[in-house]
Design a protein around this motif. Structure first.
Motif, PDB file in Angstrom:
ATOM      1  N   ARG A  18       0.850  -1.181   0.000  1.00 41.30           N
ATOM      2  CA  ARG A  18       0.000   0.000   0.000  1.00 41.30           C
ATOM      3  C   ARG A  18       0.890   1.237   0.000  1.00 41.30           C
ATOM      4  O   ARG A  18       1.669   1.451   0.934  1.00 41.30           O
ATOM      5  CB  ARG A  18      -0.939   0.043   1.200  1.00 41.30           C
ATOM      6  CG  ARG A  18      -1.947   1.182   1.078  1.00 41.30           C
ATOM      7  CD  ARG A  18      -2.969   1.215   2.180  1.00 41.30           C
ATOM      8  NE  ARG A  18      -2.481   1.848   3.394  1.00 41.30           N
ATOM      9  CZ  ARG A  18      -3.258   2.423   4.303  1.00 41.30           C
ATOM     10  NH1 ARG A  18      -4.570   2.446   4.132  1.00 41.30           N
ATOM     11  NH2 ARG A  18      -2.733   2.939   5.386  1.00 41.30           N
ATOM     12  N   SER A  20       1.328   5.344   0.097  1.00 43.29           N
ATOM     13  CA  SER A  20       0.672   6.518   0.658  1.00 43.29           C
ATOM     14  C   SER A  20       1.325   7.769   0.092  1.00 43.29           C
ATOM     15  O   SER A  20       2.514   7.769  -0.221  1.00 43.29           O
ATOM     16  CB  SER A  20       0.807   6.536   2.189  1.00 43.29           C
ATOM     17  OG  SER A  20       0.196   5.410   2.770  1.00 43.29           O
ATOM     18  N   TYR A  79      -4.028   7.066  -1.234  1.00 40.02           N
ATOM     19  CA  TYR A  79      -3.449   5.732  -1.127  1.00 40.02           C
ATOM     20  C   TYR A  79      -3.539   4.987  -2.457  1.00 40.02           C
ATOM     21  O   TYR A  79      -4.413   5.267  -3.287  1.00 40.02           O
ATOM     22  CB  TYR A  79      -4.198   4.916  -0.073  1.00 40.02           C
ATOM     23  CG  TYR A  79      -4.254   5.564   1.287  1.00 40.02           C
ATOM     24  CD1 TYR A  79      -5.375   6.293   1.677  1.00 40.02           C
ATOM     25  CD2 TYR A  79      -3.195   5.454   2.178  1.00 40.02           C
ATOM     26  CE1 TYR A  79      -5.441   6.893   2.923  1.00 40.02           C
ATOM     27  CE2 TYR A  79      -3.250   6.057   3.430  1.00 40.02           C
ATOM     28  CZ  TYR A  79      -4.370   6.772   3.796  1.00 40.02           C
ATOM     29  OH  TYR A  79      -4.427   7.370   5.033  1.00 40.02           O
TER      30      TYR A  79
END
Length: 125
Positions: A18, A20, A79
């Motif tokens: 993930r 960011s 994100y």
């Protein structure tokens, strides 16, 4: 607006990451946001985008069903959830900001006003 991307790393094929992108400075919620990527020796290409209120998202065909872009305007962060990663996803990933009014051209590098510094994603086979 200043953008700071993070979350890259080394992962095996089929794994997840993930990314960011934290924004500071101007009002984050006033901007549409996007992720681009650049593989070695290649140009920067569009991956995903999201309108300023999250009402619409856009993806390049090669990541549809695997990647999800989202944003939290309260945290000034966008994100990119990346699942089922493939070696061809290996690249430096950049976040970028632009105005909602230009989103008709959301795949074009030149419409984005602000860029983060990039974060490396490496997918091993």
């Amino acid at each position: 607006v200043q953008l700071q991307a993070s979350g890259g790393g080394l992962v095996q094929t089929g794994g997840s990451l993930r990314l960011s992108c934290a924004a500071s400075g101007r009002t984050f919620s006033g901007y549409a946001m996007a992720w681009f990527r650049q593989a070695p020796g290649k140009g920067r290409v569009f991956v995903a985008a999201i309108r300023r209120n999250g009402s619409n998202t856009y993806y390049v065909d090669s990541v549809k069903g695997r990647f999800t872009i989202s944003r939290d305007n309260a945290k000034n962060t966008v994100y990119l959830q990346m699942n089922s990663l493939k070696p061809e996803d290996t690249a430096v990933y950049y976040c970028a900001a632009t105005y909602d009014s230009t989103m008709y051209y959301h795949t074009r590098v030149e419409i984005y006003c602000y860029w983060g510094q990039g974060t490396q994603v490496t997918v091993s086979s």
